[in-house]
Design a protein around this motif. Structure first.
Motif, PDB file in Angstrom:
ATOM      1  N   GLY A  87      -1.189  -6.389  11.392  1.00 56.18           N
ATOM      2  CA  GLY A  87      -2.363  -7.081  10.871  1.00 56.18           C
ATOM      3  C   GLY A  87      -3.647  -6.605  11.518  1.00 56.18           C
TER       4      GLY A  87
ATOM      5  N   CYS B  38      -4.834 -11.282  15.648  1.00 51.64           N
ATOM      6  CA  CYS B  38      -3.988 -11.529  14.477  1.00 51.64           C
ATOM      7  C   CYS B  38      -2.942 -12.569  14.847  1.00 51.64           C
ATOM      8  CB  CYS B  38      -3.306 -10.262  13.995  1.00 51.64           C
ATOM      9  SG  CYS B  38      -2.246 -10.558  12.532  1.00 51.64           S
TER      10      CYS B  38
ATOM     11  N   THR C 232      -7.319 -12.052  11.760  1.00 54.51           N
ATOM     12  CA  THR C 232      -6.533 -11.765  10.564  1.00 54.51           C
ATOM     13  C   THR C 232      -5.242 -12.566  10.649  1.00 54.51           C
ATOM     14  OG1 THR C 232      -7.391  -9.552  10.110  1.00 54.51           O
ATOM     15  CG2 THR C 232      -5.134  -9.966   9.446  1.00 54.51           C
TER      16      THR C 232
ATOM     17  N   ALA D 206      -9.345  -6.239  13.027  1.00 52.82           N
ATOM     18  CA  ALA D 206      -9.726  -7.533  13.610  1.00 52.82           C
ATOM     19  C   ALA D 206      -9.408  -7.555  15.105  1.00 52.82           C
ATOM     20  CB  ALA D 206      -8.986  -8.664  12.900  1.00 52.82           C
TER      21      ALA D 206
ATOM     22  N   THR E  50     -13.041 -11.675  15.623  1.00 52.68           N
ATOM     23  CA  THR E  50     -12.605 -11.768  14.230  1.00 52.68           C
ATOM     24  C   THR E  50     -11.087 -11.930  14.201  1.00 52.68           C
ATOM     25  OG1 THR E  50     -12.468  -9.345  14.090  1.00 52.68           O
ATOM     26  CG2 THR E  50     -14.507 -10.408  13.332  1.00 52.68           C
TER      27      THR E  50
ATOM     28  N   ALA F 279      -4.353  -2.916  10.449  1.00 55.02           N
ATOM     29  CA  ALA F 279      -4.716  -2.795   9.034  1.00 55.02           C
ATOM     30  C   ALA F 279      -6.149  -3.232   8.758  1.00 55.02           C
ATOM     31  CB  ALA F 279      -3.751  -3.621   8.179  1.00 55.02           C
ATOM     32  N   THR F 280      -6.683  -4.118   9.595  1.00 60.62           N
ATOM     33  CA  THR F 280      -8.007  -4.692   9.298  1.00 60.62           C
ATOM     34  C   THR F 280      -9.050  -4.449  10.372  1.00 60.62           C
ATOM     35  OG1 THR F 280      -7.433  -6.815  10.353  1.00 60.62           O
ATOM     36  CG2 THR F 280      -6.884  -6.564   8.016  1.00 60.62           C
TER      37      THR F 280
ATOM     38  N   ARG G 104       2.551  -3.563   3.794  1.00 60.79           N
ATOM     39  CA  ARG G 104       1.239  -4.109   4.173  1.00 60.79           C
ATOM     40  C   ARG G 104       1.009  -4.129   5.682  1.00 60.79           C
ATOM     41  NH1 ARG G 104      -1.033  -3.322  -0.584  1.00 60.79           N
ATOM     42  NH2 ARG G 104       0.010  -4.454  -2.267  1.00 60.79           N
TER      43      ARG G 104
ATOM     44  N   ARG H  84     -11.274 -12.165   8.871  1.00 59.49           N
ATOM     45  CA  ARG H  84     -11.324 -10.818   8.312  1.00 59.49           C
ATOM     46  C   ARG H  84     -10.487 -10.703   7.033  1.00 59.49           C
ATOM     47  NH1 ARG H  84     -12.574  -5.977  10.869  1.00 59.49           N
ATOM     48  NH2 ARG H  84     -14.119  -7.258  11.943  1.00 59.49           N
ATOM     49  N   GLU H  85      -9.203 -11.067   7.115  1.00 58.10           N
ATOM     50  CA  GLU H  85      -8.325 -10.900   5.965  1.00 58.10           C
ATOM     51  C   GLU H  85      -7.030 -11.665   6.200  1.00 58.10           C
ATOM     52  OE1 GLU H  85      -6.613  -7.159   3.245  1.00 58.10           O
ATOM     53  OE2 GLU H  85      -8.083  -6.825   4.850  1.00 58.10           O
TER      54      GLU H  85
END
Length: 415
Positions: A340, A349, A275, A346, A273, A343-344, A314, A300-301
């Motif tokens: 990144g 990133c 990000t 994943a 995944t 935070a997610t 963030r 993912r985001e």
């Protein structure tokens, strides 16, 4: 067989519309192995269009005209072609029915009288159904010469050409033409050509053509043969040699596959995944990824952290890092990539921070961009100095970011 392109429309001459049709048709004609020596743009003027068409038919076997098939008085292409090729206009019942059906399914209540003009076709012409508009395509043949008339809107022209004109031209070719595309990222066009000069200079069949794209180079290898199998056999050793020379710089050998498609394919293959954490690219990277069908399985985001505050809030970029090194720095890019992932959750990133311009930031020049990729507890950071305007710098950043992501996956998962 020699083909010529004639684009009709005063709006093209004035620059009101970018002529993307010519680029598209030129590439398709090259794919068919057709020779092209002239491309002409002419306004909506009967006399000038007539003269252009006569000249084109005199020096070429096939003339493809685009535009001027609409319902208004300044749409003259069909009328002029019929006149030049000695054919009268007559109403085509099937085209009239299609126009009726088109308006029946549209938001308009009535069919304007001038639209019935589009149901008039040159006598003896081959009528090409337009499933995306009201103007049919036309093929006129006379004395060994052919005029192919296509509507101007790309959304009508492209499917009409793909479905009906391409096969028509293919059948008229005495030889089988087969092409193979190889797309690379990581080297410039001149570098690529230099490494292929021995192949380019030493072979006439297949031929190798290079095309420079934004941060990419595309190679088209084309072979002519008496049959399909023979053409394939001619291509194989050349394609293999090019792939051996450029290794992981090659991201695809498929005509339709983009670099973001290649990235999504690799992410799916290794069940990863991703990000994105973007600053100067403002979401362009995530936009390219989600343009790919099936991206929801791997994406993912996406973070667009344009300000320093957003980077801190963030992505947890340290305030001291931003103060000491600045937002555009190797250190900030690295922390953005780490932030990144954390935070997610994943696996990967990709992070970008840079100066797209037009104003530099202190001693840091316009075009300075840092791209970082986190994968398997390692962060790789690349520094780039791109040239061009703001848009160009951002476009190059996106391609290089996708390429770094691709290469990181290859280096960690491919043996």
């Amino acid at each position: 067989m020699v083909v010529e392109l004639v684009s009709v429309g005063t709006e093209l001459l004035l620059g009101n519309i970018v002529n993307t049709n010519t680029q598209y048709l030129a590439e398709k004609c090259a794919l068919l192995g057709l020779s092209m020596y002239h491309q002409v743009t002419v306004g909506d003027n009967r006399e000038r269009l007539s003269q252009v068409l006569k000249t084109a038919l005199d020096r070429s076997d096939v003339v493809i005209l685009t535009g001027g098939l609409g319902p208004t008085e300044d749409d003259l292409t069909k009328e002029v072609c019929a006149e030049v090729m000695g054919s009268s206009l007559e109403e085509d019942d099937h085209t009239r029915d299609l126009i009726t059906e088109y308006f029946k399914n549209s938001i308009y209540k009535e069919i304007p009288d001038n639209n019935w003009k589009q149901a008039l076709v040159p006598q003896g012409a081959k009528v090409l159904e337009n499933h995306n508009g009201t103007a049919p395509g036309l093929i006129l043949e006379k004395d060994g010469k052919t005029a192919i008339l296509l509507p101007g809107p790309p959304g009508e022209l492209k499917p009409l050409f793909e479905e009906q004109v391409f096969p028509y031209l293919q059948e008229r070719q005495p030889e089988v033409i087969r092409s193979q595309m190889i797309k690379l990222c990581g080297q410039g066009e001149s570098q690529v050509e230099d490494k292929l000069l021995d192949l380019i200079n030493g072979q006439s069949n297949p031929t190798i053509a290079t095309y420079a794209k934004t941060a990419e180079v595309h190679l088209r290898i084309t072979a002519k043969a008496s049959n399909e199998e023979e053409a394939k056999e001619l291509l194989k050793p050349v394609v293999k040699e090019i792939k051996n020379r450029f290794g992981n710089d090659v991201f695809t050998t498929k005509e339709e596959e983009t670099i973001e498609m290649a990235v999504v394919r690799l992410l799916k293959k290794h069940e990863l995944t991703v990000t994105t954490a973007e600053s100067c690219t403002g979401g362009l990277i995530s936009g390219r990824i989600v343009n790919v069908s099936g991206a929801s399985e791997v994406f993912r985001e996406g973070f667009v952290t344009y300000s320093n505050k957003a980077k801190r809030k963030r992505l947890n970029v340290n305030k001291s890092t931003l103060k000491q090194y600045g937002a555009v720095s190797k250190q900030t890019a690295k922390e953005m990539a780490l932030g990144g992932v954390f935070a997610t959750g994943a696996d990967v990133c990709i992070a970008v921070t840079g100066i797209a311009g037009p104003i530099s930031e202190g001693e840091k020049p316009v075009g300075l961009v840092y791209i970082a990729c986190y994968l398997k507890d390692k962060v790789k950071v690349e520094e780039y100095h791109f040239k061009g305007n703001r848009e160009k710098i951002r476009e190059q950043s996106v391609v290089k970011a996708l390429d770094l992501l691709r290469r990181s996956i290859l280096s960690n998962y491919n043996t």
